[in-house]
Design a protein around this motif. Structure first.
Motif: not given
Length: 566
Positions: A179-181, A246-247, A252-256, A301-308
């Protein structure tokens, strides 16, 4: 011309994405099922290994070990098969869905009503290519997202079975982290949209420059063209750099965060093993699950980026699909033309067409921005010449008759039926647009023709000199027909229009690029070539106008046209 109520269109990117799922439901379902099955079985591997250690290796039971190894082998077979099923279904669903969306897009681009706001070929090419592919990629995004969610839930349930605190950590931490991501994806979505718009602009500029390559070279403007493309390419590069940055930060934040969760689970499991609350096999299972679950949590967490990315492209596709036309939408399906409005349509495989039948054409005070109101009646089967001195007015009149422009006032009737409800009128544009291929390919653009019919068209358009050269009808014309002269291209376009056998044929100054001798030949043969159909000559030369049954002079000072019958 009466307006019709436009069909309700899905907002934003819904139309393009709905097409993906509406026609490929089974493939999409198979894709999601296969990918989910693969992730579930992969999550069960460390669990089964832990069971093997506790119930076969530690007690030293050979029979239990054999059964456990057999079960592990079956699990790996299921893992492999589910992956192959999911991957194959995803690829097929994406490819077929991309084709479905692209077909709808091309149909909209070729629609007679056109676009209210002009769109460059480069922009449309970019949308039909990259943006359609990205939109169809939603199949893989949702499939992998569902698989990652299934993997996290499977791991959480397994951890709950081993240790309730460990399972609770995963069940609480995973959704909070995801949710935070998701909250930080808005800037990424904006940057992806800007990147795709910049790429489309660069593609449009490149397409336009390549189309006018000869003109640029003739004017000696090569450096100016290079500078222009460099500017739009730089904007595209800057937008792409910002989007990739941005990606990268997002990844990096997601994997961290996933790595921190892994460390927390491993520490808690080690503490419980030292306390004796879990066995050695359970410790190994927990460590395997903790290492495994970091990837699906990061993926969620990265699904939102792909959907974007998908949504940005889908919006661009939908913007073309839902773009308002230059004319009103066609009449409802129940509206049909009078029986005499057009000849019966020939099947695609036909080699001969029935004799064309003309239709009466009526203009009732038709006006456009550059054309005074014109009223005229063209009886079926006759030839009428419209004298329109102003080039813009002539082009607008042809666009109205083609159904590509809504007149400022007045209406057009074809055998008593409004023009928008009839498909009996053929009004090709003045510009002679040819396509790469042979002369035959361009003449048979709408359907195959018999050799005798082709010979008639060649004679009617005075193409004898072109066909008599090397290759005959199989002579290549080059890209956009540039291996031919302007007059030859115009004559090929005229022959192609005559071969369409439309009930009403509108020709806009079809001999403007030919010499006087060739024009005289075409005028001499025009009446025989158009026998039986209604023919309208707009802004035609005096040589062609002389063969008309009536001459309609558009007087720029009078509110209506003056009709002169020959």
């Amino acid at each position: 011309m009466p307006a019709t109520t436009p069909a309700r269109r899905p907002p934003r990117a819904e139309r393009a994405i709905a097409t993906v799922f509406r026609r490929r439901r089974l493939l999409v379902a198979g894709s999601i099922a296969g990918l989910v099955g693969h992730q579930v079985t992969e999550a069960l591997v460390p669990v089964l290994i832990g069971v093997v250690i506790d119930r076969a290796i530690a007690p030293g039971d050979p029979l239990a070990l054999a059964w456990a190894l057999a079960a592990l082998g079956l699990l790996f077979v299921a893992l492999l098969l589910s992956w192959r099923l999911g991957e194959l279904a995803s690829v097929r669903a994406s490819e077929f869905a991309g084709r479905d969306v692209r077909l709808g897009l091309v149909a909209r681009m070729l629609a007679r009503r056109g676009f209210a706001e002009p769109r460059s070929p480069g922009e449309l090419l970019s949308v039909a290519g990259t943006d359609v592919d990205r939109t169809a990629g939603i199949v893989w995004v949702l499939g992998s997202g569902g698989a990652q969610l299934a993997a996290v839930l499977t791991a959480a349930v397994a951890l709950l079975a081993i240790s309730v605190p460990l399972g609770v950590v995963v069940l609480v931490a995973a959704p909070v982290f995801v949710a935070l991501m998701h909250l930080v994806t808005a800037p990424l979505e904006r940057r992806m949209a800007h990147e795709q718009a910049a790429v489309a602009a660069a593609s449009a500029t490149a397409s336009d420059l390549l189309t006018g390559l000869r003109t640029i070279a003739g004017l000696g403007a090569e450096q100016a063209a290079v500078d222009r493309f460099e500017r739009v390419n730089r904007r595209s590069l800057d937008a792409a750099t910002r989007a990739v940055s941005a990606k990268a930060v997002y990844a990096a934040v997601s994997l961290g965060g996933s790595a921190l969760l892994l460390a927390a689970i491993a520490w808690a499991a080690g503490a419980e093993a030292l306390a004796g609350t879990i066995t050695v096999g359970e410790l190994i299972a927990v460590l395997g699950l903790a290492q495994f679950v970091t990837w699906p949590i990061g993926g969620l967490a990265f699904v939102a980026a792909e959907l974007a990315t998908v949504r940005a492209s889908a919006r661009r596709v939908d913007a073309v699909l839902a773009a308002p036309g230059a004319v009103d939408d066609p009449a409802p399906a129940g509206a049909t033309a009078a029986p005499t409005a057009s000849a019966p349509a020939a099947p695609a495989s036909a080699t001969a067409a029935p004799a064309p039948r003309g239709a009466e054409l009526v203009l009732e005070a038709v006006a456009t921005p550059h054309l005074r109101a014109v009223s005229a009646v063209v009886p079926a089967g006759t030839i009428a010449a419209f004298g329109v001195p102003d080039h813009l007015a002539a082009r607008e009149l042809v666009e109205v008759l083609a159904g590509a422009r809504t007149p400022s006032s007045g209406r057009v009737l074809v055998d008593g039926v409004p023009l928008e409800a009839s498909d009996a009128v053929l009004a090709p544009p003045h510009e002679a647009a040819l396509f790469a291929g042979t002369l035959r390919d361009n003449l048979e653009l709408h359907r195959p023709l018999e050799d005798a019919r082709l010979a008639e068209l060649v004679r009617a358009a005075a193409l004898d000199d072109v066909v008599s050269g090397a290759g005959g009808l199989e002579r290549p014309v080059g890209e956009r027909g540039y291996s031919l002269s302007g007059g030859q291209r115009q004559r090929v376009a005229l022959a192609r229009a005559l071969g369409r056998d439309a009930a009403v044929l509108v020709l806009h100054d079809p001999t403007s690029a030919v010499d006087a001798v060739t024009e005289a030949r075409i005028a001499e043969r025009l009446r025989a070539a158009t026998a039986g159909r209604t023919t309208v000559l707009v802004a035609a030369s005096p040589a062609l106008a002389r063969v008309a049954d009536q001459l309609i002079e558009a007087d720029e000072t009078a509110p209506t046209a003056i009709e002169v019958t020959a």
